[in-house]
Motif scaffolding. Structure first.
Motif, PDB file in Angstrom:
ATOM      1  N   ILE A 171      37.882  54.285  37.493  1.00 34.31           N
ATOM      2  CA  ILE A 171      36.146  53.977  38.029  1.00 34.31           C
ATOM      3  C   ILE A 171      35.685  53.341  37.305  1.00 34.31           C
ATOM      4  CG2 ILE A 171      34.324  55.783  37.974  1.00 34.31           C
ATOM      5  CD1 ILE A 171      35.507  58.474  38.084  1.00 34.31           C
ATOM      6  N   ILE A 172      35.686  53.364  35.613  1.00 32.01           N
ATOM      7  CA  ILE A 172      35.657  51.646  35.130  1.00 32.01           C
ATOM      8  C   ILE A 172      36.199  50.702  35.967  1.00 32.01           C
ATOM      9  CG2 ILE A 172      35.485  50.831  33.033  1.00 32.01           C
ATOM     10  CD1 ILE A 172      35.739  53.645  31.713  1.00 32.01           C
ATOM     11  N   TYR A 173      37.204  50.990  36.185  1.00 33.48           N
ATOM     12  CA  TYR A 173      37.680  49.753  36.561  1.00 33.48           C
ATOM     13  C   TYR A 173      37.041  48.496  37.936  1.00 33.48           C
ATOM     14  CZ  TYR A 173      41.703  45.614  38.726  1.00 33.48           C
ATOM     15  OH  TYR A 173      41.266  44.907  39.236  1.00 33.48           O
ATOM     16  N   THR A 174      37.140  50.165  38.826  1.00 29.45           N
ATOM     17  CA  THR A 174      36.375  49.969  39.959  1.00 29.45           C
ATOM     18  C   THR A 174      35.278  49.360  39.752  1.00 29.45           C
ATOM     19  OG1 THR A 174      35.499  52.014  40.468  1.00 29.45           O
ATOM     20  CG2 THR A 174      37.718  51.443  40.559  1.00 29.45           C
ATOM     21  N   GLN A 175      34.342  49.365  39.130  1.00 27.90           N
ATOM     22  CA  GLN A 175      33.359  48.883  38.703  1.00 27.90           C
ATOM     23  C   GLN A 175      32.906  47.333  38.803  1.00 27.90           C
ATOM     24  OE1 GLN A 175      31.369  50.917  35.417  1.00 27.90           O
ATOM     25  NE2 GLN A 175      30.144  52.451  36.734  1.00 27.90           N
ATOM     26  N   PHE A 176      34.065  46.918  38.928  1.00 29.18           N
ATOM     27  CA  PHE A 176      34.160  45.467  38.994  1.00 29.18           C
ATOM     28  C   PHE A 176      34.278  44.291  40.218  1.00 29.18           C
ATOM     29  CE2 PHE A 176      35.018  46.844  34.053  1.00 29.18           C
ATOM     30  CZ  PHE A 176      34.263  44.632  33.429  1.00 29.18           C
ATOM     31  N   TRP A 177      33.821  45.907  41.259  1.00 30.56           N
ATOM     32  CA  TRP A 177      34.228  44.917  43.135  1.00 30.56           C
ATOM     33  C   TRP A 177      32.836  45.973  43.630  1.00 30.56           C
ATOM     34  CZ3 TRP A 177      39.004  43.411  44.353  1.00 30.56           C
ATOM     35  CH2 TRP A 177      39.699  42.612  43.769  1.00 30.56           C
ATOM     36  N   PRO A 178      32.195  44.451  43.478  1.00 30.46           N
ATOM     37  CA  PRO A 178      30.504  44.113  44.204  1.00 30.46           C
ATOM     38  C   PRO A 178      31.404  45.219  46.009  1.00 30.46           C
ATOM     39  CG  PRO A 178      31.665  41.924  42.858  1.00 30.46           C
ATOM     40  CD  PRO A 178      32.623  43.521  43.589  1.00 30.46           C
ATOM     41  N   SER A 179      32.286  45.378  46.376  1.00 30.41           N
ATOM     42  CA  SER A 179      32.505  45.515  47.564  1.00 30.41           C
ATOM     43  C   SER A 179      32.813  47.154  47.404  1.00 30.41           C
ATOM     44  CB  SER A 179      33.839  44.987  48.129  1.00 30.41           C
ATOM     45  OG  SER A 179      34.807  45.579  47.519  1.00 30.41           O
ATOM     46  N   ILE A 180      32.410  47.685  46.422  1.00 33.62           N
ATOM     47  CA  ILE A 180      32.659  49.195  46.168  1.00 33.62           C
ATOM     48  C   ILE A 180      31.115  49.661  45.657  1.00 33.62           C
ATOM     49  CG2 ILE A 180      33.639  50.896  45.150  1.00 33.62           C
ATOM     50  CD1 ILE A 180      36.630  49.326  45.139  1.00 33.62           C
ATOM     51  N   TRP A 181      30.991  48.761  44.598  1.00 31.67           N
ATOM     52  CA  TRP A 181      29.820  49.699  44.066  1.00 31.67           C
ATOM     53  C   TRP A 181      27.809  48.551  44.430  1.00 31.67           C
ATOM     54  CZ3 TRP A 181      29.870  54.176  41.153  1.00 31.67           C
ATOM     55  CH2 TRP A 181      31.119  54.712  41.213  1.00 31.67           C
ATOM     56  N   GLY A 182      28.660  47.703  44.469  1.00 32.32           N
ATOM     57  CA  GLY A 182      27.530  46.291  44.687  1.00 32.32           C
ATOM     58  C   GLY A 182      27.009  46.182  43.412  1.00 32.32           C
ATOM     59  N   PHE A 183      27.588  46.743  42.237  1.00 25.64           N
ATOM     60  CA  PHE A 183      27.248  45.719  40.823  1.00 25.64           C
ATOM     61  C   PHE A 183      27.924  44.514  40.239  1.00 25.64           C
ATOM     62  CE2 PHE A 183      28.809  49.893  38.561  1.00 25.64           C
ATOM     63  CZ  PHE A 183      27.206  50.675  39.297  1.00 25.64           C
ATOM     64  N   TYR A 184      26.727  43.728  40.009  1.00 26.94           N
ATOM     65  CA  TYR A 184      26.608  42.336  39.648  1.00 26.94           C
ATOM     66  C   TYR A 184      28.043  42.299  38.249  1.00 26.94           C
ATOM     67  CZ  TYR A 184      25.857  38.045  36.765  1.00 26.94           C
ATOM     68  OH  TYR A 184      26.481  37.139  36.411  1.00 26.94           O
ATOM     69  N   VAL A 185      28.650  41.466  39.273  1.00 29.04           N
ATOM     70  CA  VAL A 185      29.525  41.093  38.311  1.00 29.04           C
ATOM     71  C   VAL A 185      29.919  39.047  37.911  1.00 29.04           C
ATOM     72  CG1 VAL A 185      32.626  40.399  38.229  1.00 29.04           C
ATOM     73  CG2 VAL A 185      31.491  42.774  39.095  1.00 29.04           C
TER      74      VAL A 185
END
Length: 288
Positions: free
Chosen positions: A106-120
């Motif tokens: 889950i933490i790794y996927t947070q680096f994928w903006p397409s999934i969570w929309g987070f700033y990377v």
């Protein structure tokens, strides 16, 4: 241990320590993803850490699961350690490993903006060293399996030759290797930024407590069996605890002493969390 009442007490204490460390280590996985979610950003967190972390815990799940549920592995361990007969792996070890694997993904996927929309950040890329380590760890068990099948006279069933237990030990050594190196990128990133902003200290505090409790359980179990080879027979648990404690102390010093006032600094970088962050959905981390 000759006193039956004392033995019952020690066994109960061992189970208590086991579940206590499991809950402490398990709790350490929640503050960072929650923190990332609140900030809608992974800036300040080294991507190398979650990249190899989920692989390490997947290996640890295989290691603990087979020691608990594989009669072949348990028999081979008993043959190699006749004094203790039973490995010091417990169900709480497996429960923790499986839970950690899921949270690490889950933490790794947070680096994928397409999934969570987070700033990377555009600087958050997996290093070539970690990529090499990742794929080397994937290939290593396959090499050990080939050695067992090619050199064992009975297909890996002889515990005193190359055996299937050696394959399982290979998974544990992979977990140990990953634990040794996975903290280094985050410690180095904190040093370069002279800051721990964007990275949560709470996981390290839970991590430290879990390491102490895990080490205490391992020592207690070995004393219960009157066989200290129970410690060396479970090297991954012993070294995981010590390595974890060592790095947690480094992070605690960084956060509370070296960079205590870093939240008030104007960091001259893209990851300056004292200024608004631009959300660029096209920024993606390098895939493994």
């Amino acid at each position: 241990m000759n006193d039956p009442q004392l033995e019952v007490f020690v066994r109960a204490l061992s189970r208590l320590l086991g579940w206590a460390y499991m809950f402490s280590w398990s709790a350490s996985f929640y503050p960072q993803p929650i923190y990332n979610f609140k900030r809608k950003s992974t800036a300040g967190l080294a991507i190398d850490f979650p990249t190899v972390n989920f692989l390490g815990f997947a290996c640890y799940s295989i290691y603990t699961g087979t020691f608990l549920y594989s009669p072949l592995i348990r028999d081979q361990y008993a043959a190699r350690h006749p004094a203790s007969q039973e490995a010091t792996v417990r169900f709480n070890d497996f429960a923790f490993a499986a839970h950690a694997t899921v949270l690490s993904i889950i933490i790794y996927t947070q680096f994928w903006p397409s999934i969570w929309g987070f700033y990377v950040s555009r600087f958050q890329r997996i290093s070539s060293t970690m990529l090499g380590l990742f794929w080397g760890c994937v290939l290593a068990p396959l090499v050990v399996i080939w050695i067992v099948l090619s050199r064992s006279p009975d297909g890996g069933n002889d515990p005193f030759a190359w055996a299937w237990i050696d394959v399982i030990y290979a998974f544990s050594y992979i977990k140990l290797l990953i634990t040794v190196v996975k903290y280094v990128p985050q410690a180095w990133l904190n040093y370069k930024r002279q800051s721990t902003v964007g990275w949560s200290i709470a996981p390290m505090l839970f991590d430290f407590a879990g390491g102490v409790l895990s080490l205490a359980q391992l020592v207690l179990d070995s004393s219960l069996q009157n066989d200290w080879s129970g410690i060396t027979g479970n090297p991954v648990k012993l070294l995981l605890s010590n390595v974890t404690i060592f790095f947690d102390l480094i992070f605690i010093v960084q956060h509370y002493i070296l960079y205590y006032d870093s939240s008030d600094r104007k960091l001259q970088s893209e990851d300056d969390l004292t200024t608004p962050l631009l959300r660029d959905s096209s920024s993606r981390p390098q895939s493994v």
